[in-house]
Design an enzyme around this catalytic site. Sequence first.
Site, PDB file in Angstrom:
ATOM      1  N   CYS A 100      58.342  40.850  44.238  1.00 18.49           N
ATOM      2  CA  CYS A 100      58.215  41.701  43.059  1.00 18.49           C
ATOM      3  C   CYS A 100      59.554  42.358  42.732  1.00 18.49           C
ATOM      4  O   CYS A 100      60.111  43.063  43.561  1.00 18.49           O
ATOM      5  CB  CYS A 100      57.149  42.760  43.274  1.00 18.49           C
ATOM      6  SG  CYS A 100      56.915  43.771  41.809  1.00 18.49           S
TER       7      CYS A 100
ATOM      8  N   THR B 192      57.896  36.725  38.535  1.00 19.92           N
ATOM      9  CA  THR B 192      58.651  36.902  37.298  1.00 19.92           C
ATOM     10  C   THR B 192      60.152  36.724  37.507  1.00 19.92           C
ATOM     11  O   THR B 192      60.669  36.901  38.604  1.00 19.92           O
ATOM     12  CB  THR B 192      58.394  38.298  36.710  1.00 19.92           C
ATOM     13  OG1 THR B 192      58.638  39.268  37.727  1.00 19.92           O
ATOM     14  CG2 THR B 192      56.961  38.419  36.227  1.00 19.92           C
TER      15      THR B 192
HETATM   16  C1  LIG Z   1      51.948  42.942  33.923  1.00 23.26           C
HETATM   17  C2  LIG Z   1      52.234  42.074  35.104  1.00 23.26           C
HETATM   18  C3  LIG Z   1      51.994  42.553  36.384  1.00 23.26           C
HETATM   19  C4  LIG Z   1      52.261  41.767  37.488  1.00 23.26           C
HETATM   20  N1  LIG Z   1      52.013  42.249  38.740  1.00 23.26           N
HETATM   21  C5  LIG Z   1      52.196  41.454  39.820  1.00 23.26           C
HETATM   22  C6  LIG Z   1      51.855  41.897  41.120  1.00 23.26           C
HETATM   23  O1  LIG Z   1      51.382  43.016  41.304  1.00 23.26           O
HETATM   24  N2  LIG Z   1      52.073  41.067  42.166  1.00 23.26           N
HETATM   25  C7  LIG Z   1      52.582  39.815  42.004  1.00 23.26           C
HETATM   26  O2  LIG Z   1      52.729  39.089  42.992  1.00 23.26           O
HETATM   27  N3  LIG Z   1      52.887  39.347  40.779  1.00 23.26           N
HETATM   28  C8  LIG Z   1      52.715  40.154  39.691  1.00 23.26           C
HETATM   29  N4  LIG Z   1      53.021  39.668  38.442  1.00 23.26           N
HETATM   30  C9  LIG Z   1      53.566  38.320  38.314  1.00 23.26           C
HETATM   31  C10 LIG Z   1      52.484  37.292  37.955  1.00 23.26           C
HETATM   32  O3  LIG Z   1      51.523  37.204  38.978  1.00 23.26           O
HETATM   33  C11 LIG Z   1      53.096  35.917  37.721  1.00 23.26           C
HETATM   34  O4  LIG Z   1      53.720  35.479  38.900  1.00 23.26           O
HETATM   35  C12 LIG Z   1      54.126  35.917  36.604  1.00 23.26           C
HETATM   36  O5  LIG Z   1      53.720  36.773  35.568  1.00 23.26           O
HETATM   37  C13 LIG Z   1      54.372  34.530  36.044  1.00 23.26           C
HETATM   38  O6  LIG Z   1      53.202  33.972  35.514  1.00 23.26           O
HETATM   39  P1  LIG Z   1      52.807  34.030  33.944  1.00 23.26           P
HETATM   40  O7  LIG Z   1      53.993  33.543  33.182  1.00 23.26           O
HETATM   41  O8  LIG Z   1      51.602  33.180  33.817  1.00 23.26           O
HETATM   42  O9  LIG Z   1      52.545  35.463  33.648  1.00 23.26           O
HETATM   43  C14 LIG Z   1      52.779  40.467  37.319  1.00 23.26           C
HETATM   44  C15 LIG Z   1      53.002  39.991  36.039  1.00 23.26           C
HETATM   45  C16 LIG Z   1      52.742  40.762  34.933  1.00 23.26           C
HETATM   46  C17 LIG Z   1      52.995  40.214  33.567  1.00 23.26           C
END
Ligand SMILES: Cc1cc2nc3c(=O)[nH]c(=O)nc-3n(C[C@H](O)[C@H](O)[C@H](O)COP(=O)(O)O)c2cc1C
Lengths: 316, 316, 289, 289
Positions: A149, A213
């Site tokens: 994270c 991310t």
């Molecule tokens: C608002 C938000 C909160 C997130 N919180 C976490 C988290 O608490 N733990 C984690 O491992 N990833 C977290 N992520 C990352 C997502 O799990 C994911 O890995 C990342 O957003 C990429 O996937 P996507 O493009 O489908 O969103 C978060 C992403 C977003 C957008």
Amino acid sequence: MNLPAWWTIDPCAPFRLGPREFPGRIWTASGCFGYGLSAHDVAGADGRTPYDGLGAVVTKTVTPSPRPGNPMPRLVELPTGALNSIGLENVGIDAFLAETLPALEQGGVPTVVSLAATRPQEFGTMAAALQDAGAGCCHWHGVELNLSCPNVAEGGHDFGRDPDTVAACVAAARVHLPDRALLAKLTPNVAEIGILARAAADAGADAVSAINTVVGLEVDLATGRPVLPRRFGGYSGPGILPIALAKVDEIVSAGVPVVGVGGIADARDALRFFALGAVAVQVGTSQMRDPLAAADLAAGLVPDGQTQEPGQTQDP
Amino acid sequence: MNLPAWWTIDPCAPFRLGPREFPGRIWTASGCFGYGLSAHDVAGADGRTPYDGLGAVVTKTVTPSPRPGNPMPRLVELPTGALNSIGLENVGIDAFLAETLPALEQGGVPTVVSLAATRPQEFGTMAAALQDAGAGCCHWHGVELNLSCPNVAEGGHDFGRDPDTVAACVAAARVHLPDRALLAKLTPNVAEIGILARAAADAGADAVSAINTVVGLEVDLATGRPVLPRRFGGYSGPGILPIALAKVDEIVSAGVPVVGVGGIADARDALRFFALGAVAVQVGTSQMRDPLAAADLAAGLVPDGQTQEPGQTQDP
Amino acid sequence: MNEPATITRSCRGSVLDNGPVSRGLLRLDLRLEVPVNFLPGQFAMLNRSGGRAFVFGRPFSILAVDGDTVSFLYRVVGRGTAVLAELEPGDELTFLGPLGRPFPGPDVVRPALLVGGGVGLPPVAAWLARWGRDGDVACFGGRDGHDVPWDLLGSDWAVSVDETEGVPADHTAWHGLVTELAADRLAHAEGPGTVLACGPVPLLRAAADLAAREDWDCWLSLEEHMGCGYGVCKGCVVPVRDPAVSPWRNATCCSEGPVFPAADIVWEVYGAQASLAVTEPERPPKEKP
Amino acid sequence: MNEPATITRSCRGSVLDNGPVSRGLLRLDLRLEVPVNFLPGQFAMLNRSGGRAFVFGRPFSILAVDGDTVSFLYRVVGRGTAVLAELEPGDELTFLGPLGRPFPGPDVVRPALLVGGGVGLPPVAAWLARWGRDGDVACFGGRDGHDVPWDLLGSDWAVSVDETEGVPADHTAWHGLVTELAADRLAHAEGPGTVLACGPVPLLRAAADLAAREDWDCWLSLEEHMGCGYGVCKGCVVPVRDPAVSPWRNATCCSEGPVFPAADIVWEVYGAQASLAVTEPERPPKEKP
Ligand SMILES: Cc1cc2nc3c(=O)[nH]c(=O)nc-3n(C[C@H](O)[C@H](O)[C@H](O)COP(=O)(O)O)c2cc1C
Ligand SMILES: Cc1cc2nc3c(=O)[nH]c(=O)nc-3n(C[C@H](O)[C@H](O)[C@H](O)COP(=O)(O)OP(=O)(O)OC[C@H]3O[C@@H](n4cnc5c(N)ncnc54)[C@H](O)[C@@H]3O)c2cc1C
Ligand SMILES: Cc1cc2nc3c(=O)[nH]c(=O)nc-3n(C[C@H](O)[C@H](O)[C@H](O)COP(=O)(O)OP(=O)(O)OC[C@H]3O[C@@H](n4cnc5c(N)ncnc54)[C@H](O)[C@@H]3O)c2cc1C
Ligand SMILES: Cc1cc2nc3c(=O)[nH]c(=O)nc-3n(C[C@H](O)[C@H](O)[C@H](O)COP(=O)(O)O)c2cc1C
Ligand code: FES
Ligand code: FES
């Protein structure tokens, strides 16, 4: 959607990952579907629920103590995705085990618990507590260690960028989790993700999840300053899809089972990850837009014998 | 466009970078405007040419020998950008010095010559040859060392990811270029770009350019295989803007002058880089779509006293 | 270098007219901000304007220009062309053109044989309209009678169809491949002359073979996926023979082409690389009627 | 937990009607795929459907529901609302709703004082339509007479304007802030009762102060930028007092709100964090007429 001829897997059929059988291959990503309990009142026009066909909910990351998260604004919409700096707001492991985990079991929600900490031993402690509290849970399938994270100062980047630390975290959790799947979620903000994946697998992870991310920044043009108080945030959504695909391909080449996540907007995007060899996928930002995103996607990927000519799938 | 109140610089006014005065701060990026000679017949409806207000054309990267580039397909359009694997197709330094550089001087095109090689000494050799051949050129302003192209097997990633190698390349070129600006173009595919920027600056670079393309992959759904024969390509365009902004911010924090590049689609995007402290910007993928992109952008950023309220700039 | 002395305009165009001229073939007329000139075989990059623009424009051969009005023929094959098909009068596009090397102009004595397959019609039709003379022969090939833009072709064109279905009663069509029709016409022409062709790769190869066999010159308009369309990105290369480079070199389809001498094309490589080759698969020759 | 026992639908809606009800205030009527229920104060996330969807939906309070028809009032402030304004009957949107905690229902004995500023009207108007009784007072504030949706308000509402310009001859309006109007009405009401308010932050604070001064209960509908709208992302938090957490804790505006007891809100933090506070700056009080 017409499915390509090479796609023959039913994503809503059980599959084995490490010591567990998961009910399906389409999961929701951590932080994008809360603890998996906020959408029990939601239904599509046809009555479909967000849980139909879902392989797992990966919970919001839980830490040793409760966290209030970062100051607002924490979430910015971009033309090609989103930038977040939530800062791991969560109820803490104690409240999670006392209230959330039983509710998930009660609700029959297939669950992967996401954990974060600042030292490897803490992962061990949390895993042990979880194993203890969750011993009787049959819907709790696994743990995902959030080693990536980018929004937490103490842990932050360097933590999950070092293969030895990754290995230490995985090893610390593994000993306490004999019968649940153990995944390590990797950061994409490194030069060679394959090395991290290898380290995680060698330390006992059943698979890795990739990607978290991507470090990004947005400027407020009115003020000329970064929109987020902490300047940087985590970039997610459609704009990171090509990056996630590249990272997943690297991990597959390293011979490590991988759950693909990053930029999935529809069934076609999920197929891209499966084509590269991902064993499952997670839906993040799209799930925030629509609680039925993952369920719709799962339904759309069930092969019905209806395949199509090569050359026609690429575009709608 | 209404310009924000904090923006007071004329991007079409001369500015100093290292030993040179550049005619402006809006440049075209390497590989996206050829050698700067293919658009002399192009004009807008109002007669504006692609060269109006342009601070510099960074040439397609030139290597010690001519290169045919990679097999087709080399370029894929994505919903959020492009993926390329051109493979540094170029005429080689000899032909460049014999034909292209004189033509650029003749045409009065403000020029930055992009160079790539596989060993630091080769950068020295090419710089020396360039200094020799270009001694009398008054439109040749500088050299950009491409330390980051992800499409070349021999050079490839590791080359530009190591601070010592970056420093060695910069130092090798610097000694031969006493009176031209020297820039090092950095790869974003590293954990900490600030370290690379620092290494380049300490070795004598006047500035760094950031970012080059991000490693990405696209899958052909019909076949289930990567679209590019070499699997990976360089991701560019709007989808990498938040990443480029984050990397530029890191470099500014490291105290190194930076030319911002990555995802610029319009004047607002360019302002985002300037807000963070970039000394100039480069337009890549957008320049491919429209030969007038950089010229239009430059014209749009000339302050005319017409500023606007804070709070109104963020969205059109 | 025989570059045309035209200005390439990057400007906006507003839709005057947009609709089918046959089943699957649509004509788009754009009014540009300024008049343009073009030479037959040149093309333009079209794109949506503003925030909805595609990352890259789409290349389309120019059918005709009349002052500030420019016409195209197109077929819907994907995202970009689907967007074109939805345009209504008054809608806006961006236009970059004319681009690329045109077909050679007419020879004072030698006849021309023009071959256009499907959406390969515009460049050869433009040539015929500009430079066609008595003795020149123009052949258009469609799948069946519905495919053929009869009104647009008028009486100057010989038409072939794979299936005779849909051929209007007052028209005749050769039943078979357009290259077979072309071979038939060429046999009756006062050659050797020049073959100019545009269409799918199998058509181009057949046209090249025919010309070589009969000792005619041959110029072909090639397709490749494009990024910039004006020669700066090297994303559109096609393999051409060049005495200076062994065994062949990459030529940019957009700026060194799209028209190339057939003899220069390295078919084994081009045929394998061109994703275009698969979109219109080679069809088995039909019995002639 | 007083969650409403409604189903939240994720479905499509097609535009029935869309247009201005006053200068700058537009009404959107959507026909959904299925009927929905809602409670006053709840909202929905609206978005474009298909490939042109925004990364996140946009939150809008529900004005009214009639079977499968749901109505909103909105003002154009950015990209998303600009898209809404261009919708025509038959166009499609995605709808996720109803969402969030509503205003409390009516008290059997205590009167309600409703305060709505500008686009803050829908939730309080919905409350009045559903539960309003004799003795309840509803106040709407606009900048001037043109701002006020007179027809929509009918005779149930007292109206305030900063400028009297544009107030129709057959209507009267209080010249000053809506919270001053509200204070005036509250002084004449048989209180203490309950204040329910929605509008810009300065309005909310003034309403809270008024209620506190007069010992009325007070519920406010807050705004924050939202991601998911259904409580899963923690992107929309507002600071609330909670005996268990010192000095305050983050509550999710979308799922624990948007309606909060005024006493719980930590204004120093909320006022500073809310980007919304700056969009409608505090206006100096005017002389009353
Ligand atoms: C608002 C938000 C909160 C997130 N919180 C976490 C988290 O608490 N733990 C984690 O491992 N990833 C977290 N992520 C990352 C997502 O799990 C994911 O890995 C990342 O957003 C990429 O996937 P996507 O493009 O489908 O969103 C978060 C992403 C977003 C957008
Ligand atoms: C010089 C030239 C002239 C052309 N003239 C015409 C014409 O007059 N009429 C006509 O209908 N078509 C013509 N084409 C083909 C036309 O460009 C494609 O049909 C069009 O780009 C398809 O875009 P799309 O978004 O609908 O397809 P998609 O398959 O969705 O496009 C994806 C990508 O592939 C590219 N692409 C797909 N097919 C082709 C193709 N056949 N050629 C080049 N790029 C392609 C697109 O440009 C885009 O970058 C011409 C192509 C070239 C190179
Ligand atoms: C619970 C709730 C109910 C609302 N009800 C109404 C209503 O009934 N009528 C109405 O006109 N408006 C209402 N709003 C405000 C409305 O959501 C915003 O005006 C809208 O999101 C602006 O979107 P945009 O794309 O036009 O603005 P932009 O500024 O371009 O949006 C950029 C981002 O900021 C967010 N944003 C901008 N302004 C606001 C805001 N005021 N509140 C929340 N997010 C914002 C957008 O959602 C988007 O994510 C409500 C907001 C909330 C939280
Ligand atoms: C087709 C293409 C070719 C490129 N060739 C080069 C190159 O030769 N040398 C180089 O340093 N960068 C090259 N780049 C990278 C660009 O200069 C630029 O750094 C990158 O595309 C990000 O900017 P953009 O998003 O504005 O395109 C190329 C990019 C593209 C799209
Ligand atoms: S399309 Fe860019 S060089 Fe041809
Ligand atoms: S908007 Fe996601 S929790 Fe409120």
